[in-house]
Design a protein around this motif. Sequence first.
Motif, PDB file in Angstrom:
ATOM      1  N   ARG A  71       0.841  -1.191   0.000  1.00  0.00           N
ATOM      2  CA  ARG A  71       0.000   0.000   0.000  1.00  0.00           C
ATOM      3  C   ARG A  71       0.885   1.253   0.000  1.00  0.00           C
ATOM      4  NH1 ARG A  71      -4.565   0.987  -1.827  1.00  0.00           N
ATOM      5  NH2 ARG A  71      -5.036   2.573  -0.267  1.00  0.00           N
ATOM      6  N   PRO A  72       0.595   2.213  -0.882  1.00  0.00           N
ATOM      7  CA  PRO A  72       1.411   3.436  -0.946  1.00  0.00           C
ATOM      8  C   PRO A  72       1.118   4.358   0.229  1.00  0.00           C
ATOM      9  CG  PRO A  72      -0.444   3.612  -2.445  1.00  0.00           C
ATOM     10  CD  PRO A  72      -0.486   2.212  -1.874  1.00  0.00           C
ATOM     11  N   GLU A  73       2.143   5.006   0.720  1.00  0.00           N
ATOM     12  CA  GLU A  73       1.991   5.922   1.847  1.00  0.00           C
ATOM     13  C   GLU A  73       2.405   7.333   1.434  1.00  0.00           C
ATOM     14  OE1 GLU A  73       0.570   5.101   4.484  1.00  0.00           O
ATOM     15  OE2 GLU A  73       0.704   2.907   4.520  1.00  0.00           O
ATOM     16  N   ARG A  74       2.111   8.290   2.291  1.00  0.00           N
ATOM     17  CA  ARG A  74       2.528   9.670   2.052  1.00  0.00           C
ATOM     18  C   ARG A  74       3.999   9.838   2.397  1.00  0.00           C
ATOM     19  NH1 ARG A  74      -2.232  12.518   5.385  1.00  0.00           N
ATOM     20  NH2 ARG A  74      -2.247  10.467   6.395  1.00  0.00           N
ATOM     21  N   GLN A  75       4.631  10.816   1.783  1.00  0.00           N
ATOM     22  CA  GLN A  75       6.043  11.069   2.045  1.00  0.00           C
ATOM     23  C   GLN A  75       6.293  11.371   3.518  1.00  0.00           C
ATOM     24  OE1 GLN A  75       8.101  13.838  -0.563  1.00  0.00           O
ATOM     25  NE2 GLN A  75       9.464  14.426   1.096  1.00  0.00           N
ATOM     26  N   PHE A  76       5.322  12.015   4.169  1.00  0.00           N
ATOM     27  CA  PHE A  76       5.459  12.333   5.591  1.00  0.00           C
ATOM     28  C   PHE A  76       5.769  11.084   6.398  1.00  0.00           C
ATOM     29  CE2 PHE A  76       3.608  12.798   9.848  1.00  0.00           C
ATOM     30  CZ  PHE A  76       4.192  13.978  10.278  1.00  0.00           C
ATOM     31  N   TYR A  77       5.159   9.946   6.009  1.00  0.00           N
ATOM     32  CA  TYR A  77       5.375   8.698   6.733  1.00  0.00           C
ATOM     33  C   TYR A  77       6.491   7.854   6.134  1.00  0.00           C
ATOM     34  CZ  TYR A  77       1.037   9.922   9.054  1.00  0.00           C
ATOM     35  OH  TYR A  77       0.078  10.583   9.782  1.00  0.00           O
ATOM     36  N   THR A  78       6.607   7.834   4.805  1.00  0.00           N
ATOM     37  CA  THR A  78       7.665   7.022   4.210  1.00  0.00           C
ATOM     38  C   THR A  78       9.048   7.534   4.585  1.00  0.00           C
ATOM     39  OG1 THR A  78       7.507   8.322   2.161  1.00  0.00           O
ATOM     40  CG2 THR A  78       6.296   6.250   2.243  1.00  0.00           C
ATOM     41  N   SER A  79       9.188   8.843   4.745  1.00  0.00           N
ATOM     42  CA  SER A  79      10.484   9.392   5.133  1.00  0.00           C
ATOM     43  C   SER A  79      10.884   8.938   6.537  1.00  0.00           C
ATOM     44  CB  SER A  79      10.462  10.927   5.071  1.00  0.00           C
ATOM     45  OG  SER A  79       9.455  11.450   5.912  1.00  0.00           O
ATOM     46  N   GLN A  80       9.889   8.640   7.376  1.00  0.00           N
ATOM     47  CA  GLN A  80      10.173   8.102   8.717  1.00  0.00           C
ATOM     48  C   GLN A  80      10.426   6.600   8.650  1.00  0.00           C
ATOM     49  OE1 GLN A  80       7.396   9.599  11.882  1.00  0.00           O
ATOM     50  NE2 GLN A  80       6.455  10.754  10.206  1.00  0.00           N
ATOM     51  N   LEU A  81       9.574   5.906   7.909  1.00  0.00           N
ATOM     52  CA  LEU A  81       9.684   4.451   7.825  1.00  0.00           C
ATOM     53  C   LEU A  81      10.990   4.000   7.203  1.00  0.00           C
ATOM     54  CD1 LEU A  81       6.030   3.726   6.700  1.00  0.00           C
ATOM     55  CD2 LEU A  81       7.067   2.976   8.847  1.00  0.00           C
TER      56      LEU A  81
END
Length: 218
Positions: free
Chosen positions: A138-148
Amino acid sequence: MFYKTLEIKLARTKENVQRRQTKSLLYNAVKRFTDIVLSLSALVVLAPLIIFIIIRTKLSSPGNIFYLQERIGYKGIPFTIYKFRSMYADAEKNGPQLSSDDDKRITPWGKIMRKWRLDEIPQLWNIIKGDMSLVGPRPERQFYTSQLIEIVPDYAALFLVEPGLTSLGMIEFGYASNIHEMVERAQYDLIYVQKKSFLLDAGIILKTLLIIILGKGK
């Protein structure tokens, strides 16, 4: 900073993943063909339901019928994902927030749509456009992918396959309401990237349909 970090992570995982992808050219071609055929067929079959959802969403609360949001897709390229709006207008005026079971931002009609995953139907257009696949992380927002990408080892490997309407993480874990749950769910999607096959895709689709039929969405 995000894209530089992503580039470094991709470089570390790209060689092994690409070696597997080279051996699965037939898989990729058949999967894309299946995505288009099934998505177009679903839009035709669901046309009456889609018209009803459009009318019901418009009457549910002030705001647009569709909700558009930027997500990070294949190779880290941003794209716009489409959904039927299930929250009140300006639900994220205070910044990105993950939804929870008792989320007051969700409209009563939105809760019904989420229970049966009706709000996800517009993503069939994302699939036809080539932004997504029926099955994939599932694709996520950059706000979360940058943390993950900083927390989960090899998280960037998820960007080497097309994101999906449904995923192994969604059927085995479900929705995540915080970053820690997103980390846990990501482990399933990393397994998918390593094990992807026609059989696994079929199993994920069938289990997703069962979840929808039983109304176990959120």
